[in-house]
Design a protein around this motif. Structure first.
Motif, PDB file in Angstrom:
ATOM      1  N   SER A  16       0.837  -1.199   0.000  1.00  0.00           N
ATOM      2  CA  SER A  16       0.000   0.000   0.000  1.00  0.00           C
ATOM      3  C   SER A  16       0.871   1.248   0.000  1.00  0.00           C
ATOM      4  O   SER A  16       2.036   1.211   0.397  1.00  0.00           O
ATOM      5  N   MET A  18       0.180   5.799   0.298  1.00  0.00           N
ATOM      6  CA  MET A  18      -0.756   6.913   0.357  1.00  0.00           C
ATOM      7  C   MET A  18      -0.125   8.160  -0.228  1.00  0.00           C
ATOM      8  O   MET A  18       0.957   8.574   0.188  1.00  0.00           O
ATOM      9  N   SER A  20      -0.471  12.273  -1.058  1.00  0.00           N
ATOM     10  CA  SER A  20      -1.081  13.473  -0.500  1.00  0.00           C
ATOM     11  C   SER A  20      -1.082  14.586  -1.545  1.00  0.00           C
ATOM     12  O   SER A  20      -0.166  14.664  -2.366  1.00  0.00           O
ATOM     13  N   TYR A  79      -6.146  13.093   0.007  1.00  0.00           N
ATOM     14  CA  TYR A  79      -5.295  11.905  -0.007  1.00  0.00           C
ATOM     15  C   TYR A  79      -5.817  10.864  -0.989  1.00  0.00           C
ATOM     16  O   TYR A  79      -7.015  10.795  -1.273  1.00  0.00           O
ATOM     17  N   GLN A  81      -5.395   6.902  -0.945  1.00  0.00           N
ATOM     18  CA  GLN A  81      -4.892   5.687  -0.314  1.00  0.00           C
ATOM     19  C   GLN A  81      -4.957   4.559  -1.336  1.00  0.00           C
ATOM     20  O   GLN A  81      -6.031   4.253  -1.846  1.00  0.00           O
ATOM     21  N   SER A  83      -4.151   0.593  -2.169  1.00  0.00           N
ATOM     22  CA  SER A  83      -3.899  -0.716  -1.567  1.00  0.00           C
ATOM     23  C   SER A  83      -3.831  -1.778  -2.657  1.00  0.00           C
ATOM     24  O   SER A  83      -4.269  -1.556  -3.780  1.00  0.00           O
TER      25      SER A  83
END
Length: 122
Positions: A16, A18, A20, A79, A81, A83
């Motif tokens: 994963s 993330m 920004s 954001y 995210q 995965s």
């Protein structure tokens, strides 16, 4: 509004990450906020977006269920995210802001961040 995207890097498949997108100048709540990506030799494509009019989030089929958009109003940051990353997710990721229009279309975004590279190894 000025946008700065960061958080990219090299990860292995299945991991994963993330990203920004920090907005300055104006609050992001004045805009539709989108994420796009551009792979090597490919066109820039829609990944996901947050609509200011509906408050909802929308995703490309290729990332649905794996990617999620969230936001922090206090930090004026959106954001992405990511995965269960796959090698085909490798691309430069861009965040963008639109004053209105088709949130799925590259051409309807008025402001762009500089892009952050995500590389997923197999």
């Amino acid at each position: 509004v000025q946008l700065q995207a960061f958080g990219g890097g090299l990860v292995q498949a299945g991991e994963s990450l993330m990203l920004s997108c920090a907005a300055t100048g104006r609050t992001f709540s004045n805009y539709d906020m989108g994420w796009f990506r551009q792979g090597p030799g490919k066109e820039r494509r829609f990944v996901g977006a947050w609509s200011r009019s509906t408050g909802g989030t929308y995703y490309a089929d290729s990332v649905k269920g794996r990617f999620a958009i969230s936001k922090n109003g206090a930090k004026n940051t959106v954001y992405l995210q990511m995965s269960s990353l796959k090698p085909e997710d490798t691309a430069v990721y861009y965040c963008a802001a639109s004053s209105g229009g088709n949130i799925f279309a590259v051409g309807h975004y008025d402001y762009w961040g500089q892009g952050t590279l995500v590389t997923v190894s197999s």
